[in-house]
Enzyme design. Sequence first.
Site, short mmCIF file in Angstrom:
data_model
loop_
_atom_site.label_atom_id
_atom_site.label_comp_id
_atom_site.label_asym_id
_atom_site.label_seq_id
_atom_site.Cartn_x
_atom_site.Cartn_y
_atom_site.Cartn_z
N THR A 169 -76.23 -33.05 7.86
CA THR A 169 -75.59 -31.76 8.07
C THR A 169 -75.76 -30.79 6.91
OG1 THR A 169 -73.94 -33.04 9.19
CG2 THR A 169 -73.32 -30.80 8.56
N GLY A 196 -70.27 -35.78 16.53
CA GLY A 196 -69.77 -36.19 15.22
C GLY A 196 -68.68 -35.27 14.72
N ASP A 197 -68.51 -35.27 13.42
CA ASP A 197 -67.45 -34.45 12.80
C ASP A 197 -67.82 -32.99 12.67
OD1 ASP A 197 -69.48 -35.37 10.94
OD2 ASP A 197 -68.28 -34.42 9.37
N GLY A 200 -72.33 -36.95 6.32
CA GLY A 200 -72.31 -38.40 6.37
C GLY A 200 -71.81 -38.90 7.71
N1 ASP Z 1 -71.80 -35.70 9.84
C1 ASP Z 1 -72.91 -35.72 10.74
C2 ASP Z 1 -72.56 -36.46 11.99
O1 ASP Z 1 -71.87 -37.45 11.92
C3 ASP Z 1 -74.13 -36.29 10.17
C4 ASP Z 1 -74.26 -36.24 8.68
O2 ASP Z 1 -73.89 -35.29 8.04
O3 ASP Z 1 -74.80 -37.21 8.10
O4 ASP Z 1 -73.04 -36.07 13.03
#
Ligand code: ASP
Length: 341
Positions: free
Chosen positions: A201, A231-232, A253
């Site tokens: 992200t 996701g978040d 993440g």
């Molecule tokens: N947070 C993002 C998700 O879970 C991916 C990332 O930032 O690694 O979709």
Amino acid sequence: MIDRRTFIKAGTIGASVLSIGGLATAGGAGARTSGAINKPIVISTWDFGVAANRAAWAVLKNGGAALDAVEAGVRVPEADLSNLTVGKGGYPDRDGHVTLDACIMDDQGNCGSVAALEHIAHPISVARLVMEKTPHVMLVGDGALQFALQNGFEKEQLLTPKSEAAWKAWLKEGKYEPVVNIENKSFTTDKLPGNQYNHDTIGMLALDSDGNLSGACTTSGMAFKMRGRVGDSPIIGAGLYVDNEVGGATATGVGEEVIRTVGSFLVVELMRQGLSPRDACREAVERIIKKKPETAKEIQVGFLALNKQGEYGAFSLQKGFSYAVCDAQQQDLLVDGEHVF
Ligand code: ASP
């Protein structure tokens, strides 16, 4: 590619930045020693944040609004085909569909979000329109696509040959299983989602010259995720939160753990209680460890925060999380963030 960038370890940032910008290490990167507010400023996740910050800075340096800056900023990685985890060119889900998540939040507490949006290269701009043109906060899937098309966005093929090849290679390994570790191989921190071989992200936070805060967050989500997984990143309070009285925070993440802890909201609330951005991010990371100590050792989550005074900081579970900073003193600063493990 990044040029002219400055690479600084968070632990040593104070000395070098102090002499230029009146910043100190106390409480983490970007803590102030004088009473002056450090504005305008923009910060964002990962090394691709450097180029994104430049686009945001072009808005901020001319007195533009933080909201316009963050939208312009994150559109850069969204359009970058070499970026495999944001926008067009992002890795698809396990069925081969590129599905994008994004959200945006302004200084008035307005917010907009899209999730599982397909065929539209700039989900952040659709999220902004959701915020500005609808009575809702979030549109998903086909409804989000319909809204985008009605508002003049063009339908595009988002799966590039490179991402398609990576997906097919992954399928060949015979692992049609939801992945948390993109490589699905033995654990190495380098290959964790969110780390250097799997940047995810972009989360961006800006404080403009009027002292107003906004934030944006956009991603193609976890590579080879289950179809329909969100996701978040498009969840207000999880992947992004801004409170113009206090500050803003964003996350990258493994989104599931960020959602479980309502991570970005938590960071902002911790800053409201008086923690520095760095310490608030650290506390949120510790919360993940406390809830799931074994999981926390094998995943990556990073938080990034900016407060109303223009102080910033970050913390992650694992090594490898970097963030970019751009203000009047430094346009291409890349900071190697602190981490627990
Ligand atoms: N947070 C993002 C998700 O879970 C991916 C990332 O930032 O690694 O979709």
